[in-house]
Scaffold this motif. Sequence first.
Motif, PDB file in Angstrom:
ATOM      1  N   SER A  21       0.788  -1.221  -0.145  1.00 18.25           N
ATOM      2  CA  SER A  21       0.223   0.074  -0.150  1.00 18.25           C
ATOM      3  C   SER A  21       0.905   1.463   0.095  1.00 18.25           C
ATOM      4  CB  SER A  21      -1.173  -0.117   1.104  1.00 18.25           C
ATOM      5  OG  SER A  21      -0.109   0.407   2.462  1.00 18.25           O
ATOM      6  N   ILE A  22       1.988   1.312   0.378  1.00 11.93           N
ATOM      7  CA  ILE A  22       3.054   2.396   0.567  1.00 11.93           C
ATOM      8  C   ILE A  22       4.284   2.361  -0.453  1.00 11.93           C
ATOM      9  CG2 ILE A  22       2.487   3.135   2.832  1.00 11.93           C
ATOM     10  CD1 ILE A  22       5.191   1.659   3.748  1.00 11.93           C
ATOM     11  N   ARG A  23       4.136   1.215  -1.132  1.00 15.71           N
ATOM     12  CA  ARG A  23       5.247   0.753  -2.185  1.00 15.71           C
ATOM     13  C   ARG A  23       5.871   1.950  -3.203  1.00 15.71           C
ATOM     14  NH1 ARG A  23       9.441   0.665  -4.034  1.00 15.71           N
ATOM     15  NH2 ARG A  23      10.470  -0.708  -5.534  1.00 15.71           N
ATOM     16  N   ALA A  30      14.841   1.208  -0.077  1.00 22.71           N
ATOM     17  CA  ALA A  30      13.983   1.354   1.241  1.00 22.71           C
ATOM     18  C   ALA A  30      13.001   0.204   1.328  1.00 22.71           C
ATOM     19  CB  ALA A  30      13.282   2.757   1.360  1.00 22.71           C
ATOM     20  N   CYS A  31      12.430  -0.257   0.016  1.00 21.33           N
ATOM     21  CA  CYS A  31      11.693  -1.335   0.112  1.00 21.33           C
ATOM     22  C   CYS A  31      12.172  -2.661   0.534  1.00 21.33           C
ATOM     23  CB  CYS A  31      11.191  -1.387  -1.315  1.00 21.33           C
ATOM     24  SG  CYS A  31       9.882  -2.669  -1.321  1.00 21.33           S
ATOM     25  N   VAL A  32      13.531  -2.783  -0.228  1.00 22.95           N
ATOM     26  CA  VAL A  32      14.484  -3.911   0.121  1.00 22.95           C
ATOM     27  C   VAL A  32      14.716  -4.054   1.764  1.00 22.95           C
ATOM     28  CG1 VAL A  32      16.764  -5.159  -0.175  1.00 22.95           C
ATOM     29  CG2 VAL A  32      15.460  -4.268  -1.921  1.00 22.95           C
ATOM     30  N   LYS A  33      15.028  -2.875   2.272  1.00 22.13           N
ATOM     31  CA  LYS A  33      15.237  -2.948   3.878  1.00 22.13           C
ATOM     32  C   LYS A  33      13.962  -3.159   4.499  1.00 22.13           C
ATOM     33  CE  LYS A  33      19.093   0.322   3.741  1.00 22.13           C
ATOM     34  NZ  LYS A  33      19.683   1.597   3.735  1.00 22.13           N
ATOM     35  N   LEU A  34      13.036  -2.573   4.331  1.00 20.31           N
ATOM     36  CA  LEU A  34      11.528  -2.946   4.813  1.00 20.31           C
ATOM     37  C   LEU A  34      11.243  -4.283   4.830  1.00 20.31           C
ATOM     38  CD1 LEU A  34       9.357  -1.441   6.480  1.00 20.31           C
ATOM     39  CD2 LEU A  34       8.231  -0.907   4.153  1.00 20.31           C
ATOM     40  N   VAL A  35      11.433  -4.868   3.567  1.00 20.63           N
ATOM     41  CA  VAL A  35      10.922  -6.487   3.481  1.00 20.63           C
ATOM     42  C   VAL A  35      11.994  -7.374   4.412  1.00 20.63           C
ATOM     43  CG1 VAL A  35      10.943  -8.077   1.720  1.00 20.63           C
ATOM     44  CG2 VAL A  35       9.809  -6.130   1.359  1.00 20.63           C
ATOM     45  N   VAL A  36      13.132  -7.103   4.251  1.00 21.30           N
ATOM     46  CA  VAL A  36      14.031  -7.980   4.939  1.00 21.30           C
ATOM     47  C   VAL A  36      13.989  -7.721   6.525  1.00 21.30           C
ATOM     48  CG1 VAL A  36      16.609  -8.311   5.542  1.00 21.30           C
ATOM     49  CG2 VAL A  36      15.963  -7.872   3.189  1.00 21.30           C
ATOM     50  N   ALA A  67       6.325 -13.776  -3.306  1.00 22.96           N
ATOM     51  CA  ALA A  67       5.428 -12.435  -3.333  1.00 22.96           C
ATOM     52  C   ALA A  67       6.267 -11.127  -2.757  1.00 22.96           C
ATOM     53  CB  ALA A  67       4.447 -12.687  -2.390  1.00 22.96           C
ATOM     54  N   ALA A  68       7.463 -11.447  -1.959  1.00 27.07           N
ATOM     55  CA  ALA A  68       8.183 -10.103  -1.465  1.00 27.07           C
ATOM     56  C   ALA A  68       8.868  -9.750  -2.385  1.00 27.07           C
ATOM     57  CB  ALA A  68       8.945 -10.816  -0.201  1.00 27.07           C
ATOM     58  N   ALA A  69       9.696 -10.665  -3.302  1.00 22.45           N
ATOM     59  CA  ALA A  69      10.395 -10.522  -4.427  1.00 22.45           C
ATOM     60  C   ALA A  69       9.916  -9.814  -5.289  1.00 22.45           C
ATOM     61  CB  ALA A  69      11.226 -11.831  -4.981  1.00 22.45           C
ATOM     62  N   ARG A  70       8.556 -10.145  -5.452  1.00 21.74           N
ATOM     63  CA  ARG A  70       7.922  -9.500  -6.861  1.00 21.74           C
ATOM     64  C   ARG A  70       7.270  -7.987  -6.441  1.00 21.74           C
ATOM     65  NH1 ARG A  70       5.305 -14.653  -7.693  1.00 21.74           N
ATOM     66  NH2 ARG A  70       6.358 -15.675  -9.508  1.00 21.74           N
ATOM     67  N   LEU A  71       7.107  -7.855  -5.047  1.00 24.12           N
ATOM     68  CA  LEU A  71       6.626  -6.535  -4.678  1.00 24.12           C
ATOM     69  C   LEU A  71       7.932  -5.783  -4.499  1.00 24.12           C
ATOM     70  CD1 LEU A  71       4.687  -4.636  -3.084  1.00 24.12           C
ATOM     71  CD2 LEU A  71       5.815  -5.690  -0.864  1.00 24.12           C
TER      72      LEU A  71
END
Length: 192
Positions: A21-23, A30-36, A67-71
């Motif tokens: 929702s905030i991607r 930043a997205c990689v850090k958040l997902v990790v 799903a995390a990789a695709r996001l």
Amino acid sequence: MQTHISFIIKTRFFHLRRIASIRRYLTHDACVKLVVSLIFSRLDYCNSLLAGLPASSIHGLQRVQNAAARLTLRKTKRDHITPLLRSLHWLPVNTRISYKLSTLVYKCLNDSAPDLEYLQSSLDLYTQPSNRPLCSAADPLRLHIPRSKLASAGQRAFPSAGPSVWNSLPLELCQSPSLDAFKSRLKTQFFP
């Protein structure tokens, strides 16, 4: 373990939906850090306990990682996942379990972690029978895999699962001079 795995899958998909929702406001880093931090920290927590589980049990966790990789890379379900995982340098879930077990065994054998004495006591170097020479005698770091009474649960325990994964590694990898060198070579060995 199925209840535990189902709970992880449910909560990680919840967090992925929140990140999605905030991607559009996040940079790639930043997205990689958040997902990790939100997804992988929970997928990797005690994942060595999942060693030896059937692929059907691990499949749900792999779906979360996919799903995390695709996001993270803004890809659709139609995109093949292996190149995406490779570009992010993420090992598949079953390989991450083997990676963690191998790292624990390396630490135990090289006294890299003094707080793992209880695990060190469960590992024994393989000793060759004195009455006949074997090809495995050339491998000084081969570990003894104890026989277990319980076919499923006994083989999943660390004293059996750790040596099984360790003995499958090449000798030059097992003889790495430091933990960092071992981890780097191990990831290269395991990468799809």
